[in-house]
Scaffold this motif. Structure first.
Motif, PDB file in Angstrom:
ATOM      1  N   ASN A  83      -5.111  -0.332   7.199  1.00 49.87           N
ATOM      2  CA  ASN A  83      -6.532  -0.734   7.680  1.00 49.87           C
ATOM      3  C   ASN A  83      -7.171  -1.072   6.478  1.00 49.87           C
ATOM      4  OD1 ASN A  83      -6.367  -0.362  10.499  1.00 49.87           O
ATOM      5  ND2 ASN A  83      -6.839   1.960  10.336  1.00 49.87           N
ATOM      6  N   ASN A  84      -7.242  -0.522   5.373  1.00 50.03           N
ATOM      7  CA  ASN A  84      -7.895  -0.877   4.127  1.00 50.03           C
ATOM      8  C   ASN A  84      -7.600  -2.262   3.603  1.00 50.03           C
ATOM      9  OD1 ASN A  84      -9.546   1.247   4.011  1.00 50.03           O
ATOM     10  ND2 ASN A  84      -7.928   2.259   2.707  1.00 50.03           N
ATOM     11  N   ARG A  85      -6.141  -2.842   3.862  1.00 57.07           N
ATOM     12  CA  ARG A  85      -5.626  -4.259   3.503  1.00 57.07           C
ATOM     13  C   ARG A  85      -6.447  -5.188   4.204  1.00 57.07           C
ATOM     14  NH1 ARG A  85       0.680  -4.243   2.448  1.00 57.07           N
ATOM     15  NH2 ARG A  85       0.358  -3.192   0.606  1.00 57.07           N
ATOM     16  N   GLU A  86      -6.598  -4.714   5.601  1.00 55.63           N
ATOM     17  CA  GLU A  86      -6.972  -5.835   6.527  1.00 55.63           C
ATOM     18  C   GLU A  86      -8.649  -5.847   6.252  1.00 55.63           C
ATOM     19  OE1 GLU A  86      -6.037  -4.371  10.565  1.00 55.63           O
ATOM     20  OE2 GLU A  86      -3.832  -4.752  10.341  1.00 55.63           O
ATOM     21  N   ASN A  87      -9.252  -4.848   5.892  1.00 52.16           N
ATOM     22  CA  ASN A  87     -10.750  -5.060   6.030  1.00 52.16           C
ATOM     23  C   ASN A  87     -11.023  -5.743   4.408  1.00 52.16           C
ATOM     24  OD1 ASN A  87     -11.354  -3.587   8.167  1.00 52.16           O
ATOM     25  ND2 ASN A  87     -11.064  -1.634   7.270  1.00 52.16           N
ATOM     26  N   ASN A  88      -9.921  -5.642   3.845  1.00 47.48           N
ATOM     27  CA  ASN A  88     -10.231  -6.228   2.368  1.00 47.48           C
ATOM     28  C   ASN A  88     -10.006  -7.874   2.358  1.00 47.48           C
ATOM     29  OD1 ASN A  88     -11.110  -4.186   1.160  1.00 47.48           O
ATOM     30  ND2 ASN A  88      -8.924  -3.560   0.249  1.00 47.48           N
TER      31      ASN A  88
END
Length: 100
Positions: free
Chosen positions: A95-100
């Protein structure tokens, strides 16, 4: 209604009279039967004793299996928690990767 034949008494039939030695055939049968019942009761008491001894061992084995199953359950619960934490960590990372 009265019977036309005369009633017979035990003394009319010599086979129904007690034996001269004091033992009738009926008392012999009853004695034999009581001996067989006594033998049967003794055998049942022996079997009950054996069953009691065996059941003690079986109960002990059941307790060991129960303890083992509870320990296995605890281990599986701990493994489940670790895998869930790892899965949530992976999801958070994705999720953090997709948000970045």
């Amino acid at each position: 209604m009265a019977s036309s034949s005369p009633r017979s008494s035990p003394t009319d039939n010599p086979q129904l009279l007690p034996l001269s030695d004091g033992h009738s055939p009926l008392s012999s049968v009853i004695y034999e039967l009581s001996q067989q019942v006594q033998t049967g009761m003794e055998n049942m008491l022996k079997m009950i004793s054996e069953i009691d001894q065996s059941s003690g061992g079986i109960i002990e084995d059941i307790e060991k299996c129960k303890d083992s199953a509870l320990e296995r359950k605890r281990t599986l619960e701990e493994d489940k928690e670790r895998f869930q934490k790892a899965a949530y960590s992976v999801l958070d990372m994705l999720n953090n990767r997709e948000n970045n």
